[in-house]
Motif scaffolding. Structure first.
Motif, short mmCIF file in Angstrom:
data_model
loop_
_atom_site.label_atom_id
_atom_site.label_comp_id
_atom_site.label_asym_id
_atom_site.label_seq_id
_atom_site.Cartn_x
_atom_site.Cartn_y
_atom_site.Cartn_z
N LYS A 151 70.87 94.27 -24.03
CA LYS A 151 71.06 93.33 -22.95
C LYS A 151 70.99 92.33 -23.94
CE LYS A 151 70.72 91.00 -18.31
NZ LYS A 151 69.68 91.35 -17.12
N ILE A 152 72.05 91.56 -24.21
CA ILE A 152 71.92 89.81 -25.01
C ILE A 152 71.73 89.03 -23.81
CG2 ILE A 152 72.78 88.63 -26.63
CD1 ILE A 152 72.55 91.26 -27.03
N VAL A 153 70.45 87.83 -23.62
CA VAL A 153 70.40 86.47 -23.66
C VAL A 153 70.37 85.41 -24.27
CG1 VAL A 153 69.12 85.70 -21.57
CG2 VAL A 153 69.50 87.87 -21.59
N PRO A 154 71.51 84.77 -24.21
CA PRO A 154 71.48 83.33 -25.26
C PRO A 154 70.94 82.46 -24.75
CG PRO A 154 73.94 83.60 -24.28
CD PRO A 154 72.67 84.65 -23.55
N VAL A 155 70.23 81.74 -25.67
CA VAL A 155 69.46 80.56 -25.57
C VAL A 155 69.93 79.13 -26.45
CG1 VAL A 155 67.49 82.17 -23.69
CG2 VAL A 155 67.38 81.42 -26.05
N GLN A 156 69.22 78.79 -26.56
CA GLN A 156 68.44 77.53 -26.88
C GLN A 156 67.70 77.01 -27.44
OE1 GLN A 156 71.44 75.78 -28.60
NE2 GLN A 156 72.68 76.90 -28.14
N THR A 157 66.62 76.24 -26.10
CA THR A 157 65.64 75.62 -26.66
C THR A 157 64.27 76.68 -27.36
OG1 THR A 157 65.62 75.13 -24.29
CG2 THR A 157 66.76 73.75 -26.38
N ALA A 158 63.64 76.62 -27.04
CA ALA A 158 61.90 77.04 -27.01
C ALA A 158 61.81 77.34 -25.46
CB ALA A 158 60.73 75.73 -27.64
N ARG A 159 61.89 75.58 -24.18
CA ARG A 159 62.08 76.13 -23.54
C ARG A 159 62.66 77.53 -22.50
NH1 ARG A 159 60.84 70.37 -21.81
NH2 ARG A 159 62.54 69.88 -23.23
N GLU A 160 63.79 77.43 -22.95
CA GLU A 160 64.79 78.29 -22.88
C GLU A 160 64.87 79.50 -22.59
OE1 GLU A 160 68.65 75.44 -23.29
OE2 GLU A 160 68.85 77.59 -23.76
N MET A 161 63.84 79.47 -23.40
CA MET A 161 63.44 81.29 -24.49
C MET A 161 61.95 81.56 -23.94
SD MET A 161 63.10 82.45 -28.47
CE MET A 161 64.76 82.72 -28.84
N LEU A 162 61.56 80.68 -23.39
CA LEU A 162 59.99 81.08 -22.17
C LEU A 162 60.54 81.68 -21.20
CD1 LEU A 162 57.73 82.00 -22.05
CD2 LEU A 162 57.65 79.13 -21.25
N ALA A 163 61.48 80.98 -20.48
CA ALA A 163 61.58 81.42 -19.21
C ALA A 163 62.74 82.84 -19.56
CB ALA A 163 62.85 80.13 -18.40
N ALA A 164 62.92 82.62 -20.24
CA ALA A 164 64.09 84.28 -20.17
C ALA A 164 63.44 85.01 -20.76
CB ALA A 164 65.22 83.36 -21.69
N ALA A 165 62.53 84.96 -21.54
CA ALA A 165 61.36 86.05 -21.72
C ALA A 165 61.07 86.54 -20.86
CB ALA A 165 59.86 85.11 -22.76
N GLU A 166 60.48 85.64 -19.86
CA GLU A 166 59.48 86.00 -18.15
C GLU A 166 60.94 86.28 -17.00
OE1 GLU A 166 57.46 82.11 -17.57
OE2 GLU A 166 55.84 82.25 -17.11
N ASP A 167 61.55 85.53 -17.67
CA ASP A 167 62.96 86.59 -16.32
C ASP A 167 62.81 87.84 -16.47
OD1 ASP A 167 63.18 84.63 -14.84
OD2 ASP A 167 64.75 83.57 -16.02
N ALA A 168 62.92 88.53 -17.71
CA ALA A 168 62.66 89.73 -18.31
C ALA A 168 61.81 91.02 -17.98
CB ALA A 168 62.95 90.07 -20.22
N LEU A 169 60.44 89.89 -17.24
CA LEU A 169 59.13 91.24 -17.08
C LEU A 169 59.67 91.39 -16.07
CD1 LEU A 169 56.30 88.59 -18.42
CD2 LEU A 169 57.71 90.02 -19.76
N PRO A 170 58.81 92.78 -15.77
CA PRO A 170 58.23 93.33 -16.64
C PRO A 170 58.88 94.34 -17.29
CG PRO A 170 58.10 94.58 -14.40
CD PRO A 170 59.27 92.92 -14.37
N VAL A 171 57.97 94.29 -18.59
CA VAL A 171 58.34 95.01 -19.53
C VAL A 171 57.63 95.97 -20.36
CG1 VAL A 171 60.24 93.50 -20.60
CG2 VAL A 171 58.30 93.20 -21.60
N ASP A 172 58.21 96.99 -20.98
CA ASP A 172 56.88 98.25 -21.41
C ASP A 172 56.58 97.12 -22.73
OD1 ASP A 172 57.20 100.37 -19.63
OD2 ASP A 172 58.90 100.22 -20.43
#
Lengths: 228, 228
Positions: free
Chosen positions: A76-97
């Motif tokens: 599942k591809i989640v495109p981002v530009q900045t570090a802040r967007e990347m952090l938000a997208a990573a948090e949105d992906a939780l929980p993960v194994d």
């Protein structure tokens, strides 16, 4: 998401039913609408890792900055530009194994990016006021509630690779660090091959030079073993 | 080079026998081995212009920074990274009959790019000392000996487009400026379309929105007419 989850469970392989976050590519931090600061990263190693993980049956959420490498096939591809967007997208992906942070995140951003193109000042030079970007790896690795069971960081170094990476593993709070030497002479950046060292609490595991696809397969197998 | 020159002369079209320099793409200015400053530019408009010019029979030397757009089909490709490398490559290409500067050159570079990856300082922030990059368009447009007969600059603006571009034409010493509005809302950067205004000593010529390929063909025809 339900369909993805069912599809993942139906997949064969040692990582079937596992949900894994992979970050990849560089981040671009705007200076103004036409200028930005970036880290060099094609995203090739991240794409290879995502492909290797889905190949073993995992469901992969692939949070990627503006990479030039092809996107992974089944993630599942989640495109981002900045570090802040990347952090938000990573948090949105939780929980993960598990979470694997291959992205080359810019450490700093310009404090107040201009909405208009900066014109040259009298002396021709910009006054750029920096501030630190969020430390995505450290943030996710030290979450009290949703910390993934296995957190893997990457360390791109140009000197004292193992020393820097060993210190980084402890500082970031992650379980493994995959370190590599990206000095100009190595041809790693933009190239097909990589020579990595995997550092965990049991020590230092140096792998011979191999293709990024082979690094990815070997790492995916190590992850499957650790999670089994 | 002799073979190229002969091939160009054999080509049909109004620009047969003409040698034209096109710069394209962004430049990347290193901060250290893994970080850089760049301008946003896919290089799509530059590639389209090179293709349109060779389509009219010109011999094109295409000096390009790290662009993501495909390279032109029949041009001589000269890849560069930084503004200083781009200037050197442009000078090497002289003499030419015309020069078209579509590249989005970084105005500044970091004074002493570090050979090693910068480590975070105590407060986590970098101390970057900037210096101005060479002004490639101005330099070539004001050469006393080898100035090309026709020098065309591009102006990517986000506000007061015609005013800024008109001033830029005079300041740079070029014959034409092709100005466009690259504000986020326009979708020009990374997109297929462009809306440009061509400014020369006879005034302002605003073209309707069209594809970058159409902009390129129309510009190539205007160049052929001016050089005939």
């Amino acid at each position: 998401e339900l369909v993805d989850a069912i599809a993942a469970k139906l997949r064969a392989g040692p990582l079937a039913g596992k949900r894994i976050l992979v970050t990849s590519g560089p981040t671009h931090e705007p200076i103004d609408p036409v200028r930005y600061i970036a880290n060099r990263s094609s995203g090739a190693q991240g794409t290879a890792i995502a492909n290797a993980l889905t190949g073993l049956g995992a469901e992969v959420i692939f949070v990627t900055g503006p990479a030039t490498a092809p996107m992974p096939q089944h993630a599942k591809i989640v495109p981002v530009q900045t570090a802040r967007e990347m952090l938000a997208a990573a948090e949105d992906a939780l929980p993960v194994d598990a979470a694997i942070f291959t992205a080359a995140v810019a450490d700093w951003r310009v404090k107040s990016a201009s909405a208009q193109k900066l014109k040259k000042s009298k002396d021709g030079l910009p006054l750029l006021d920096f501030e630190e970007n969020p430390d995505i790896l450290h943030h996710i690795a030290t979450l009290s509630d949703k910390r993934p069971g296995l957190v893997i960081g990457f360390a791109a170094e140009t000197n004292d690779v193992v020393d820097h990476a060993t210190a980084k593993r402890l500082r970031k709070g992650c379980d493994w660090i995959v370190a590599n030497d990206v000095s100009a002479g190595t041809g790693v950046m933009g190239g097909a091959d990589n020579t990595v060292t995997v550092i965990d609490d049991s020590g230092v595991d140096s792998w011979p030079k191999m293709t990024k696809a082979e690094v990815a397969r070997r790492l995916a197998e190590r992850i499957a073993q650790a999670m089994s």
